[in-house]
Design a protein around this motif. Sequence first.
Motif, PDB file in Angstrom:
ATOM      1  N   ALA A  47     -15.070  64.468 -12.596  1.00 35.15           N
ATOM      2  CA  ALA A  47     -13.699  63.965 -12.606  1.00 35.15           C
ATOM      3  C   ALA A  47     -13.651  62.455 -12.404  1.00 35.15           C
ATOM      4  N   GLU A  48     -14.603  61.929 -11.607  1.00 38.81           N
ATOM      5  CA  GLU A  48     -14.632  60.487 -11.347  1.00 38.81           C
ATOM      6  C   GLU A  48     -14.939  59.685 -12.607  1.00 38.81           C
ATOM      7  N   ARG A  49     -15.624  60.303 -13.572  1.00 36.66           N
ATOM      8  CA  ARG A  49     -16.024  59.583 -14.787  1.00 36.66           C
ATOM      9  C   ARG A  49     -15.078  59.829 -15.951  1.00 36.66           C
ATOM     10  N   LEU A  50     -14.167  60.779 -15.786  1.00 42.25           N
ATOM     11  CA  LEU A  50     -13.226  61.102 -16.856  1.00 42.25           C
ATOM     12  C   LEU A  50     -11.919  60.323 -16.682  1.00 42.25           C
ATOM     13  N   PRO A  51     -11.125  60.198 -17.741  1.00 41.94           N
ATOM     14  CA  PRO A  51      -9.834  59.518 -17.614  1.00 41.94           C
ATOM     15  C   PRO A  51      -8.967  60.163 -16.537  1.00 41.94           C
ATOM     16  N   ALA A  52      -8.150  59.371 -15.893  1.00 40.40           N
ATOM     17  CA  ALA A  52      -7.283  59.865 -14.830  1.00 40.40           C
ATOM     18  C   ALA A  52      -6.405  60.997 -15.339  1.00 40.40           C
ATOM     19  N   GLY A  53      -6.295  62.042 -14.525  1.00 41.74           N
ATOM     20  CA  GLY A  53      -5.441  63.173 -14.880  1.00 41.74           C
ATOM     21  C   GLY A  53      -6.095  64.188 -15.792  1.00 41.74           C
ATOM     22  N   ALA A  54      -7.371  64.017 -16.125  1.00 43.16           N
ATOM     23  CA  ALA A  54      -8.048  64.963 -17.019  1.00 43.16           C
ATOM     24  C   ALA A  54      -8.135  66.334 -16.361  1.00 43.16           C
ATOM     25  N   ASP A  55      -7.913  67.383 -17.145  1.00 45.09           N
ATOM     26  CA  ASP A  55      -7.997  68.765 -16.666  1.00 45.09           C
ATOM     27  C   ASP A  55      -9.460  69.200 -16.704  1.00 45.09           C
ATOM     28  N   VAL A  56     -10.187  68.886 -15.639  1.00 47.84           N
ATOM     29  CA  VAL A  56     -11.627  69.146 -15.638  1.00 47.84           C
ATOM     30  C   VAL A  56     -11.950  70.635 -15.798  1.00 47.84           C
ATOM     31  N   PRO A  57     -11.345  71.538 -15.019  1.00 43.47           N
ATOM     32  CA  PRO A  57     -11.645  72.970 -15.224  1.00 43.47           C
ATOM     33  C   PRO A  57     -11.349  73.442 -16.647  1.00 43.47           C
ATOM     34  N   GLY A  58     -10.223  72.986 -17.200  1.00 45.63           N
ATOM     35  CA  GLY A  58      -9.882  73.388 -18.561  1.00 45.63           C
ATOM     36  C   GLY A  58     -10.866  72.845 -19.585  1.00 45.63           C
ATOM     37  N   LEU A  59     -11.293  71.605 -19.384  1.00 49.30           N
ATOM     38  CA  LEU A  59     -12.259  71.009 -20.306  1.00 49.30           C
ATOM     39  C   LEU A  59     -13.610  71.714 -20.225  1.00 49.30           C
ATOM     40  N   LEU A  60     -14.031  72.066 -19.013  1.00 42.95           N
ATOM     41  CA  LEU A  60     -15.299  72.782 -18.842  1.00 42.95           C
ATOM     42  C   LEU A  60     -15.237  74.154 -19.507  1.00 42.95           C
ATOM     43  N   ALA A  61     -14.097  74.832 -19.361  1.00 45.68           N
ATOM     44  CA  ALA A  61     -13.939  76.141 -20.000  1.00 45.68           C
ATOM     45  C   ALA A  61     -13.999  76.007 -21.517  1.00 45.68           C
ATOM     46  N   ARG A  62     -13.372  74.971 -22.041  1.00 41.41           N
ATOM     47  CA  ARG A  62     -13.388  74.745 -23.496  1.00 41.41           C
ATOM     48  C   ARG A  62     -14.806  74.440 -23.976  1.00 41.41           C
ATOM     49  N   LEU A  63     -15.517  73.603 -23.228  1.00 39.19           N
ATOM     50  CA  LEU A  63     -16.868  73.236 -23.624  1.00 39.19           C
ATOM     51  C   LEU A  63     -17.807  74.443 -23.543  1.00 39.19           C
ATOM     52  N   ALA A  64     -17.637  75.256 -22.502  1.00 35.54           N
ATOM     53  CA  ALA A  64     -18.460  76.464 -22.368  1.00 35.54           C
ATOM     54  C   ALA A  64     -18.208  77.411 -23.529  1.00 35.54           C
ATOM     55  N   GLU A  65     -16.965  77.512 -23.959  1.00 32.55           N
ATOM     56  CA  GLU A  65     -16.628  78.365 -25.100  1.00 32.55           C
ATOM     57  C   GLU A  65     -17.239  77.818 -26.387  1.00 32.55           C
ATOM     58  N   ASP A  66     -17.192  76.494 -26.552  1.00 33.99           N
ATOM     59  CA  ASP A  66     -17.749  75.882 -27.759  1.00 33.99           C
ATOM     60  C   ASP A  66     -19.248  76.133 -27.876  1.00 33.99           C
ATOM     61  N   TYR A  67     -19.942  76.174 -26.734  1.00 32.30           N
ATOM     62  CA  TYR A  67     -21.400  76.329 -26.750  1.00 32.30           C
ATOM     63  C   TYR A  67     -21.866  77.771 -26.557  1.00 32.30           C
ATOM     64  N   ALA A  68     -20.938  78.689 -26.460  1.00 32.41           N
ATOM     65  CA  ALA A  68     -21.294  80.079 -26.151  1.00 32.41           C
ATOM     66  C   ALA A  68     -22.219  80.706 -27.186  1.00 32.41           C
ATOM     67  N   THR A  69     -22.140  80.276 -28.436  1.00 34.93           N
ATOM     68  CA  THR A  69     -22.972  80.867 -29.503  1.00 34.93           C
ATOM     69  C   THR A  69     -24.047  79.913 -29.990  1.00 34.93           C
TER      70      THR A  69
END
Length: 256
Positions: A47-69
């Motif tokens: 979160a410290e390296r991402l833009p202010a207000g970034a939805d870190v849990p949501g972004l991690l979930a999206r990234l995990a889904e993108d890499y699932a296969t």
Amino acid sequence: MVSTALTTDDDETAAEATGPAPREQSLRILEALLFAASEPVAEAALAERLPAGADVPGLLARLAEDYATRGVHLVRVAGKWMFRTAPDLGYLLSRGAPEPRKLSRAALETLAIIAYHQPVTRAEIEEVRGVSTSKGTLDVLMETGWVRLRGRRRTPGRPVTYGTTETFLIHFGLESIGDLPGLEELKGAGFLDARLPASFTVPVPSDDPALRPDEDPLDGSEAAELDLGMLPREPEAEAGDDGESDDGEAGTAPAP
């Protein structure tokens, strides 16, 4: 018609100038941070390296889904995040790698007892195993980075207490120590006899770093010895190494 075309061209130029949408840019930054990391990264650090207000849990979930296969997966271990090779492709990375020397049976038994019963002393480990435990066995487990000294038990002799580490969780792909298998899972895997007494239980593991009421912290000199990779003296009255029953396996080098 000309006016409409010009407006469309201007919009496309403006979009190119502004770059990706904020969420997509945050996703790219997150992906880069995790790929560059040599160790699992906590959400707070991301979160410290991402833009202010970034939805870190949501972004991690999206990234995990993108890499699932894909060939690598985004996984959560020890409460942190990292990329790991997809389980079905792990065999590819083992080709050509030197065969690791495995832990002895005595070391594996000791590691399991520490994981489930921590904080635990050497005498308590011996009581569970039913045989004396070589100091070399504990040394090997500490050299792997999977076991650490926690403190000293407030009992005569003030024996040291042992617990597992974050490295233990990372190596075995556990999000938390609570992910260790319970009684029914151990029975189903064949590690325990299905005809165990009804009163038999498996401890609920906890690796809370806070010292328990019956533990004292290590003193300054012991902490310094730990920094140098040395074990402090254990004054508890236990069976000596000459009487241990580890079948000479305690010195076996650990698997990485």
